[in-house]
Write an enzyme that holds these catalytic residues in place. Structure first.
Site, mmCIF file in Angstrom:
data_model
loop_
_atom_site.group_PDB
_atom_site.id
_atom_site.type_symbol
_atom_site.label_atom_id
_atom_site.label_comp_id
_atom_site.label_asym_id
_atom_site.label_seq_id
_atom_site.Cartn_x
_atom_site.Cartn_y
_atom_site.Cartn_z
ATOM 1 N N TYR A 144 -19.690 30.879 -4.514
ATOM 2 C CA TYR A 144 -20.531 32.071 -4.648
ATOM 3 C C TYR A 144 -21.963 31.817 -4.170
ATOM 4 O O TYR A 144 -22.781 32.728 -4.186
ATOM 5 C CB TYR A 144 -20.460 32.679 -6.044
ATOM 6 C CG TYR A 144 -20.783 31.772 -7.213
ATOM 7 C CD1 TYR A 144 -22.065 31.275 -7.420
ATOM 8 C CD2 TYR A 144 -19.801 31.470 -8.166
ATOM 9 C CE1 TYR A 144 -22.361 30.482 -8.511
ATOM 10 C CE2 TYR A 144 -20.081 30.666 -9.261
ATOM 11 C CZ TYR A 144 -21.371 30.175 -9.427
ATOM 12 O OH TYR A 144 -21.657 29.384 -10.513
ATOM 13 N N LYS A 159 -27.473 28.251 -6.741
ATOM 14 C CA LYS A 159 -26.554 27.482 -5.890
ATOM 15 C C LYS A 159 -26.829 27.764 -4.410
ATOM 16 O O LYS A 159 -26.692 26.872 -3.561
ATOM 17 C CB LYS A 159 -25.099 27.826 -6.220
ATOM 18 C CG LYS A 159 -24.649 27.426 -7.636
ATOM 19 C CD LYS A 159 -24.535 25.931 -7.813
ATOM 20 C CE LYS A 159 -23.808 25.572 -9.109
ATOM 21 N NZ LYS A 159 -23.786 24.130 -9.376
#
Ligand code: NAP
Length: 271
Positions: A144, A159
């Protein structure tokens, strides 16, 4: 057979549980002296005991990746006790499910501080040692980072930042022989995911149905990819983001192709 990490030191954040623990055991089994860091001493002790039971070498040091001074101390201690750092695995993370409009700025910051800033803190502290060893950085992200994740805007944003950091450092520190890569695991039961993200009873079938390879991952799937990508077997791979996810992130799709397969299989049986 020669062990690929004999004489090497591997530092793993969040190595007391889940994927970090499994990677710690895998690197140790390949001969590395492994240092695991995290906030809970008892979890680090469990990883160290598991490695020592296999006659491997391990060291646990408590530290919060947000605490720059402590991280500097830890890196110094690892270097003075093992002489080097060859591989840094930035694996520590925090996450929880929340609709974005209900997420407070503090909640967003808490995850970004651990995942994005924490990764930078440890990487920065380890730079000199990595330069000396022509070391490897492995950042554990999630698919993701590029697809986005409804319900986890904090983690997805952090992330994505770590992915950009991975690519930046691959380009910038390649001159020192340092390689930087990322692994993006798919859904795997661990302490963290089961407690904070999804429970087996709730959504396991829903998740499994969207994984083309038909099963959830195991910590071993990630650990084997980690020991490979940090090894000399992957010597010309840097700046890569490797999904280890059974093609999960590609598996959603819009069309009802499964029904078409079922119908075709039914027709074939009739003949
Ligand atoms: P986990 O068991 O919750 O592991 C997270 C680890 O990070 C824990 O050992 C925790 O230890 C440590 N940690 C958290 N905050 C920290 C801090 N401030 N300072 C130092 N250590 C800290 O979860 P996991 O599933 O193994 O996750 C490992 C990595 O894989 C994470 O980066 C996660 O985002 C990624 N990932 C996992 C999955 C999955 O399905 N399992 C999927 C995609 C990506 P302490 O609490 O003791 O500090």
């Amino acid at each position: 057979m020669t062990k690929r990490y004999a004489g090497r030191t591997v530092l793993i954040t969040g190595g007391g549980t889940g994927l970090g623990r499994e990677m710690a055991i895998a690197f140790a089994q390949e001969g590395a002296h492994v240092c695991v860091i995290g906030r809970r001493a008892e979890k680090l002790d469990e990883t160290v005991a598991a490695i020592e039971a296999l006659e491997g070498k391990a060291l646990g040091l408590t530290a919060d990746v947000r605490d720059v001074a402590r991280i500097d101390e830890v890196v110094k201690e690892v270097r003075s006790r093992t002489g080097r750092i060859d591989v840094l695995v930035n694996n520590a993370a925090g996450n929880f499910v929340v609709p974005s409009e209900q997420l407070s700025p503090n909640g967003f910051k808490a995850v970004v501080d651990i995942v994005l800033l924490g990764t930078f803190n440890v990487t920065r502290a380890a730079f000199e040692a990595l330069r000396e060893s022509e070391g490897k950085i492995l950042n554990i992200i999630a698919t993701y980072a590029w697809s986005g994740e409804p319900g986890a805007v904090h983690s997805a944003s952090a992330k994505a930042g770590v992915l950009a950091m991975t690519r930046t450092l691959a380009a910038e520190w390649g001159r020192y022989g340092i390689r930087a890569n990322a692994i993006a695991p798919g859904p795997i039961h661990t302490e963290g995911t089961d407690k904070n993200l999804w429970s087996i009873a709730d959504i396991e079938e829903h998740v499994r149905a969207r994984i083309p390879l038909g099963r959830l991952g195991t910590p071993g799937d990630v650990a084997r990819a980690a020991t490979w990508i940090c090894s000399d077997d992957a010597a010309w791979i840097s700046g890569a983001a490797l999904p280890v996810d059974g093609a999960h992130w590609l598996g959603g799709g819009t069309l009802d192709f499964r029904a078409a397969y079922d119908a075709a299989a039914g027709a074939a049986q009739k003949h």
